[in-house]
Scaffold this motif. Structure first.
Motif, PDB file in Angstrom:
ATOM      1  N   THR A  19      79.110 -37.283 -44.047  1.00  0.00           N
ATOM      2  CA  THR A  19      78.721 -35.976 -43.516  1.00  0.00           C
ATOM      3  C   THR A  19      79.860 -34.961 -43.550  1.00  0.00           C
ATOM      4  O   THR A  19      79.714 -33.857 -43.022  1.00  0.00           O
ATOM      5  N   GLU A  20      80.976 -35.333 -44.164  1.00  0.00           N
ATOM      6  CA  GLU A  20      82.126 -34.428 -44.229  1.00  0.00           C
ATOM      7  C   GLU A  20      81.718 -33.064 -44.793  1.00  0.00           C
ATOM      8  O   GLU A  20      81.050 -32.980 -45.825  1.00  0.00           O
ATOM      9  N   GLY A  21      82.123 -32.019 -44.087  1.00  0.00           N
ATOM     10  CA  GLY A  21      81.864 -30.672 -44.580  1.00  0.00           C
ATOM     11  C   GLY A  21      80.528 -30.097 -44.150  1.00  0.00           C
ATOM     12  O   GLY A  21      80.251 -28.923 -44.431  1.00  0.00           O
ATOM     13  N   LEU A  22      79.700 -30.878 -43.503  1.00  0.00           N
ATOM     14  CA  LEU A  22      78.427 -30.347 -42.994  1.00  0.00           C
ATOM     15  C   LEU A  22      78.689 -29.783 -41.600  1.00  0.00           C
ATOM     16  O   LEU A  22      79.022 -30.510 -40.673  1.00  0.00           O
ATOM     17  N   ALA A  23      78.520 -28.485 -41.478  1.00  0.00           N
ATOM     18  CA  ALA A  23      78.878 -27.842 -40.212  1.00  0.00           C
ATOM     19  C   ALA A  23      77.753 -27.905 -39.186  1.00  0.00           C
ATOM     20  O   ALA A  23      78.002 -27.928 -37.980  1.00  0.00           O
ATOM     21  N   GLY A  24      76.521 -27.929 -39.651  1.00  0.00           N
ATOM     22  CA  GLY A  24      75.398 -27.854 -38.729  1.00  0.00           C
ATOM     23  C   GLY A  24      74.753 -29.202 -38.472  1.00  0.00           C
ATOM     24  O   GLY A  24      75.055 -30.198 -39.131  1.00  0.00           O
ATOM     25  N   GLU A  25      73.824 -29.194 -37.549  1.00  0.00           N
ATOM     26  CA  GLU A  25      73.139 -30.431 -37.161  1.00  0.00           C
ATOM     27  C   GLU A  25      72.151 -30.889 -38.228  1.00  0.00           C
ATOM     28  O   GLU A  25      71.697 -32.022 -38.198  1.00  0.00           O
ATOM     29  N   ARG A  49      80.829 -47.340 -33.483  1.00  0.00           N
ATOM     30  CA  ARG A  49      80.771 -45.878 -33.473  1.00  0.00           C
ATOM     31  C   ARG A  49      80.221 -45.438 -32.127  1.00  0.00           C
ATOM     32  O   ARG A  49      79.214 -45.970 -31.661  1.00  0.00           O
ATOM     33  N   ARG A  50      80.857 -44.476 -31.514  1.00  0.00           N
ATOM     34  CA  ARG A  50      80.359 -43.908 -30.272  1.00  0.00           C
ATOM     35  C   ARG A  50      80.499 -42.396 -30.402  1.00  0.00           C
ATOM     36  O   ARG A  50      81.628 -41.887 -30.517  1.00  0.00           O
ATOM     37  N   GLY A  51      79.355 -41.679 -30.389  1.00  0.00           N
ATOM     38  CA  GLY A  51      79.411 -40.255 -30.657  1.00  0.00           C
ATOM     39  C   GLY A  51      79.989 -40.029 -32.038  1.00  0.00           C
ATOM     40  O   GLY A  51      79.564 -40.640 -33.021  1.00  0.00           O
ATOM     41  N   ARG A  52      80.975 -39.149 -32.137  1.00  0.00           N
ATOM     42  CA  ARG A  52      81.632 -38.902 -33.418  1.00  0.00           C
ATOM     43  C   ARG A  52      82.825 -39.829 -33.631  1.00  0.00           C
ATOM     44  O   ARG A  52      83.458 -39.814 -34.690  1.00  0.00           O
ATOM     45  N   GLY A  53      83.168 -40.623 -32.627  1.00  0.00           N
ATOM     46  CA  GLY A  53      84.393 -41.404 -32.685  1.00  0.00           C
ATOM     47  C   GLY A  53      84.201 -42.813 -33.216  1.00  0.00           C
ATOM     48  O   GLY A  53      83.125 -43.397 -33.100  1.00  0.00           O
ATOM     49  N   LYS A  54      85.270 -43.337 -33.789  1.00  0.00           N
ATOM     50  CA  LYS A  54      85.255 -44.703 -34.292  1.00  0.00           C
ATOM     51  C   LYS A  54      86.220 -45.553 -33.458  1.00  0.00           C
ATOM     52  O   LYS A  54      87.338 -45.135 -33.154  1.00  0.00           O
ATOM     53  N   ILE A  55      85.762 -46.751 -33.121  1.00  0.00           N
ATOM     54  CA  ILE A  55      86.521 -47.661 -32.275  1.00  0.00           C
ATOM     55  C   ILE A  55      86.720 -48.957 -33.038  1.00  0.00           C
ATOM     56  O   ILE A  55      85.802 -49.465 -33.675  1.00  0.00           O
ATOM     57  N   PHE A  56      87.936 -49.485 -32.963  1.00  0.00           N
ATOM     58  CA  PHE A  56      88.202 -50.814 -33.528  1.00  0.00           C
ATOM     59  C   PHE A  56      88.821 -51.673 -32.445  1.00  0.00           C
ATOM     60  O   PHE A  56      89.852 -51.310 -31.877  1.00  0.00           O
ATOM     61  N   TYR A  57      88.187 -52.799 -32.157  1.00  0.00           N
ATOM     62  CA  TYR A  57      88.812 -53.764 -31.276  1.00  0.00           C
ATOM     63  C   TYR A  57      89.488 -54.806 -32.148  1.00  0.00           C
ATOM     64  O   TYR A  57      88.864 -55.377 -33.057  1.00  0.00           O
ATOM     65  N   ALA A  82      90.459 -42.359 -38.250  1.00  0.00           N
ATOM     66  CA  ALA A  82      90.800 -40.928 -38.211  1.00  0.00           C
ATOM     67  C   ALA A  82      89.529 -40.082 -38.153  1.00  0.00           C
ATOM     68  O   ALA A  82      88.507 -40.429 -38.754  1.00  0.00           O
ATOM     69  N   PRO A  83      89.581 -38.981 -37.413  1.00  0.00           N
ATOM     70  CA  PRO A  83      88.395 -38.109 -37.333  1.00  0.00           C
ATOM     71  C   PRO A  83      87.942 -37.691 -38.727  1.00  0.00           C
ATOM     72  O   PRO A  83      88.765 -37.420 -39.603  1.00  0.00           O
ATOM     73  N   ALA A  84      86.638 -37.626 -38.920  1.00  0.00           N
ATOM     74  CA  ALA A  84      86.076 -37.293 -40.226  1.00  0.00           C
ATOM     75  C   ALA A  84      84.688 -36.738 -40.011  1.00  0.00           C
ATOM     76  O   ALA A  84      84.182 -36.679 -38.897  1.00  0.00           O
ATOM     77  N   GLY A  85      84.100 -36.321 -41.105  1.00  0.00           N
ATOM     78  CA  GLY A  85      82.692 -35.959 -41.108  1.00  0.00           C
ATOM     79  C   GLY A  85      82.368 -34.710 -40.327  1.00  0.00           C
ATOM     80  O   GLY A  85      83.228 -33.873 -40.021  1.00  0.00           O
ATOM     81  N   SER A  86      81.099 -34.585 -40.035  1.00  0.00           N
ATOM     82  CA  SER A  86      80.565 -33.400 -39.374  1.00  0.00           C
ATOM     83  C   SER A  86      81.134 -33.269 -37.970  1.00  0.00           C
ATOM     84  O   SER A  86      81.756 -34.192 -37.462  1.00  0.00           O
ATOM     85  N   PRO A  87      80.924 -32.118 -37.330  1.00  0.00           N
ATOM     86  CA  PRO A  87      81.297 -32.006 -35.916  1.00  0.00           C
ATOM     87  C   PRO A  87      80.445 -32.946 -35.058  1.00  0.00           C
ATOM     88  O   PRO A  87      79.477 -33.540 -35.528  1.00  0.00           O
ATOM     89  N   TYR A  88      80.836 -33.036 -33.796  1.00  0.00           N
ATOM     90  CA  TYR A  88      80.068 -33.770 -32.780  1.00  0.00           C
ATOM     91  C   TYR A  88      78.971 -32.849 -32.268  1.00  0.00           C
ATOM     92  O   TYR A  88      79.231 -31.682 -31.964  1.00  0.00           O
ATOM     93  N   THR A 105      72.189 -38.087 -38.071  1.00  0.00           N
ATOM     94  CA  THR A 105      72.158 -39.024 -36.940  1.00  0.00           C
ATOM     95  C   THR A 105      73.481 -39.785 -36.778  1.00  0.00           C
ATOM     96  O   THR A 105      73.587 -40.612 -35.871  1.00  0.00           O
ATOM     97  N   ALA A 106      74.439 -39.509 -37.639  1.00  0.00           N
ATOM     98  CA  ALA A 106      75.741 -40.184 -37.535  1.00  0.00           C
ATOM     99  C   ALA A 106      76.864 -39.169 -37.706  1.00  0.00           C
ATOM    100  O   ALA A 106      77.587 -39.200 -38.693  1.00  0.00           O
ATOM    101  N   PRO A 107      77.023 -38.261 -36.727  1.00  0.00           N
ATOM    102  CA  PRO A 107      78.114 -37.288 -36.851  1.00  0.00           C
ATOM    103  C   PRO A 107      79.433 -38.030 -36.957  1.00  0.00           C
ATOM    104  O   PRO A 107      79.622 -39.066 -36.319  1.00  0.00           O
TER     105      PRO A 107
END
Lengths: 276, 276, 276, 276
Positions: free
Chosen positions: B161-167, C208-216, C244-250, B154-156
């Motif tokens: 979640t690094e390295g997890l390719a699937g949903e 957090r929005r989608g896979r992206g991280k935002i800092f104000y 920086a981008p990290a974790g699972s795909p979007y 629930t938090a892509p």
């Protein structure tokens, strides 16, 4: 029961509970300073709890049934039967946190999880009950210099801000509490305080724990007449209404779910001796 | 120190710490089932802690320096000097939570607030250390039926979640844990589990407490080879990296701020006898 | 690549990415004031973007590959191919938010959801990209009076506070931004500002929005040398690493899941004409 | 006005608003399927909005004054004067999101920020108004196979769960919605759904935006009689009460604060030409 019974705060009717029976509020006070220090007695002659009770009564009238409890009473005045009849508990303590028995702390924690609301006021940040429910140290910086505090609203539209017309309200002379305040990130941040001496503070914070709702509210000190301040009384009354038990029951007791909700044709067996 | 020393998980280099000295990880295990039940020993012959250590080592190589600790050792293997040299603590316990001394619970809580990461695994939901830090009951529903679990992200984009390719990823046979899970709302919800028998569960939850970061991760059971599962090992390794101490110091010790940061010309005086 | 290439900020190595290839940062600046007002040019002779770039470079050295982009360039300097090669985007704008094309706002929003980090600086609170991602008005109170600002840390141990030794840091002369700041409650509140004139502000906020991280991050103004301030540069560098981008795909693209993951013996049929 | 006027749901009196005048609810429905597909008309002969209205009326009686609005009406039935007289707006749309004018989306967003509650139902996840307020894509996975859904309560004691006695409730045949659901992390997660086909979903989510409260509630589909289900009706009624405007005014309009709240003896001067 009619909305109109709430003298002077009819606006509350728009959003809060109009219980068919009064909300049962217990105000707990350490009640030491008022008996040992003349300066404190001058401000709170019958104890901080009495002033809090008068304020709540002024704001909510017959909608609340108030009782008070103090440290020196048997069971600190909060025996199980009292807690069982309490919808919302207010807590004020300062110099005798350690004298509160762990048995009563256990009982308060359990009742909050089951749905009782808790309003932790000012120096209750360091109380056993608040620290138990937070899981952190709950310490902060302080200074007693009669300095000005300005509380800014960061959650407009939250029920706890009902009746506040402006973006902030001020207290002319307060004890300062400053960050870092060692609490879990609150579920909702309602107020941030500005202090003349250079600090800021998260002064209004909500937390859900189990079925219970907790509000930490910073203002209040034994040597300033904070609890006589009408806006402070209004916020506390709002918080009492917000923290009233609501919603579904508490589902906090663990248990083994057998049979399964869905068929499990190839289910395995467990070894009962693995479990206590 | 070069990224390439991390065998087989070079992807981690992109987001996580490449410490100039290894991250110090302590794996705590109750270590009872493995000695009393043949079925458990068959899966974890050297103890769950040994399997967890092997998995971490496989994922992070020289980036971590691992030690283990168990209940029956003096001070449960986590005397102050061990905790003082621990960056991240993993915790697994099941049937002997009550045998953990309050003194060690106090010490772990204090160290987490000061910045030590904590990974609470599976039945550690009911451990004293986790419950202390949460402030709630932490109970849940369960069933041991070797049923299928599917963990949905629930938090892509979260480092865990690094390295997890699937949903999602699946575990073919697990003990079920179901809602209601009596925890404070997590800061971030990373995984939700689906179970064949009809339940759901918040299986990956982060919490900040003081300077410390906590990750609760549901998978794992003594009678299933969960900790041999490569994806489970990957998530735990990610969590260890994420929970490593970082950022500013801990500012959790309260203190009186005098003189004020800003001039307070008309400041009041406090009465020292009011304070302990 | 070795930790030691980061001149002067080796502490960062402990917690942040040491990418095997540099982190690709794009700094976007409206770049109008610096060309039209002598007072602004005196502080930022090559534009605010150049000062930000120099600061990042000083903090992160070869770990970042920086490019800049400005409003008047074709596609505002952020054509799709630029965004596709951007890991983290910094945004500074003030008087010409309306001149940013909706097409580029769409593109930035999409890329953030896909994982690109976004650092919104100071008056970027009112930028189209920030407002789009927040869903709120994002307005605030302000005053330009060269007043003192003190930023208090409310999240010790957060990676964005790396290297900050004290409980707060100060900026001697700033534009004031005050509450109410009309944003969704941030995922994490990192800094609260105190201003000499009486206001407070949530000055460091993560989302957090989608896979992206935002800092104000609030500090910064065209007529004060805020972006030359070393601590401000450090916080921005920390935020770039954190975002920086990290974790699972979007996994943000919706889709019909057929066949089901689990057997559904009695499944119904849908009428395709009901769907677009 | 007395609690007892709420037929059959006296329990609500304990926690929710007993407004001195009825709460003004507007139910918006796309209203296309019901006119073009016989199967949909069979379930919702007068439109989904009529069924929702009947359900609300059954739950809340005279406490609400309901009007409905549909896509094909002038201004989609939600001209400014309608929105100005709406306390809570329900939204249902599915195949014609794109036909909603941006002008009305702007108006709804503005009114929510000012305090109007919004209940987004089922396929409204992809509506323009919900996506505008979230700032994310709001997409999800789906399957239409008449499968079983079980909604688990994750926030016992939340007003939206009022009257739910059990830990979960079931819907025998529903369209499936599965994670990843591309929304900002909700302020409060109230329900998680389990689906027979193997998915989970965050089915009840609250969000504060400005002064307004938003509840996303998953159940509901044009080809299943979900909105005739009594528990679904109860939850929607609870949500309407919870989302009613409350608290302080909205402070969302930015402005220059002069003179300062506190004296600034050495204040600087700003250059008005720098500002629009």
């Amino acid at each position: 029961m009619r909305c109109s019974f709430v003298n002077g705060v009819s606006v509350l009717c728009k959003v809060f509970a109009m219980p068919s029976s009064p909300l049962r509020v217990t105000i707990w006070n350490e009640f030491i300073h008022e008996q040992t220090h003349e300066a404190v007695r001058a401000i709170y002659p019958d104890g901080i709890h009495a002033t809090l009770a008068a304020g709540l009564s002024r704001q909510l009238g017959e909608a609340v049934a108030i009782r008070t409890a103090t440290l020196k009473e048997p069971n600190h005045g909060i025996a199980d039967d009292v807690l069982d009849q309490t919808d919302v508990l207010l807590w004020w303590g300062h110099q005798a946190h350690d004298q509160v028995s762990d048995d009563r702390v256990d009982a308060v924690q359990r009742r909050v999880l089951e749905g009782m609301g808790l309003i932790a006021l000012h120096s209750a940040h360091a109380s056993k009950v608040f620290r138990r429910l937070m899981g952190t140290g709950c310490m902060l910086r302080w200074r007693e210099a009669a300095e000005k505090e300005r509380l800014w609203i960061t959650a407009p539209g939250h029920p706890i801000t009902e009746g506040l017309a402006g973006e902030y309200f001020e207290l002319p002379e307060t004890e300062m509490y400053g960050e870092y305040f060692d609490i879990p990130q609150p579920d909702e941040l309602i107020f941030i305080s500005w202090f003349a001496g250079g600090e800021v503070f998260r002064s209004g914070c909500t937390f859900r724990r189990g079925r219970g709702k907790i509000f930490y509210f910073r203002p209040g000190h034994e040597t300033y007449p904070i609890y006589h301040h009408e806006t402070v009384q209004l916020v506390i009354a709002n918080a009492v209404c917000w923290a009233a038990p609501a919603g579904s029951p508490y589902f906090g007791s663990g248990r083994n779910i057998e049979p399964p909700l869905e068929p499990l044709p190839n289910r395995g067996q467990s070894d009962p001796s693995l479990h206590r």
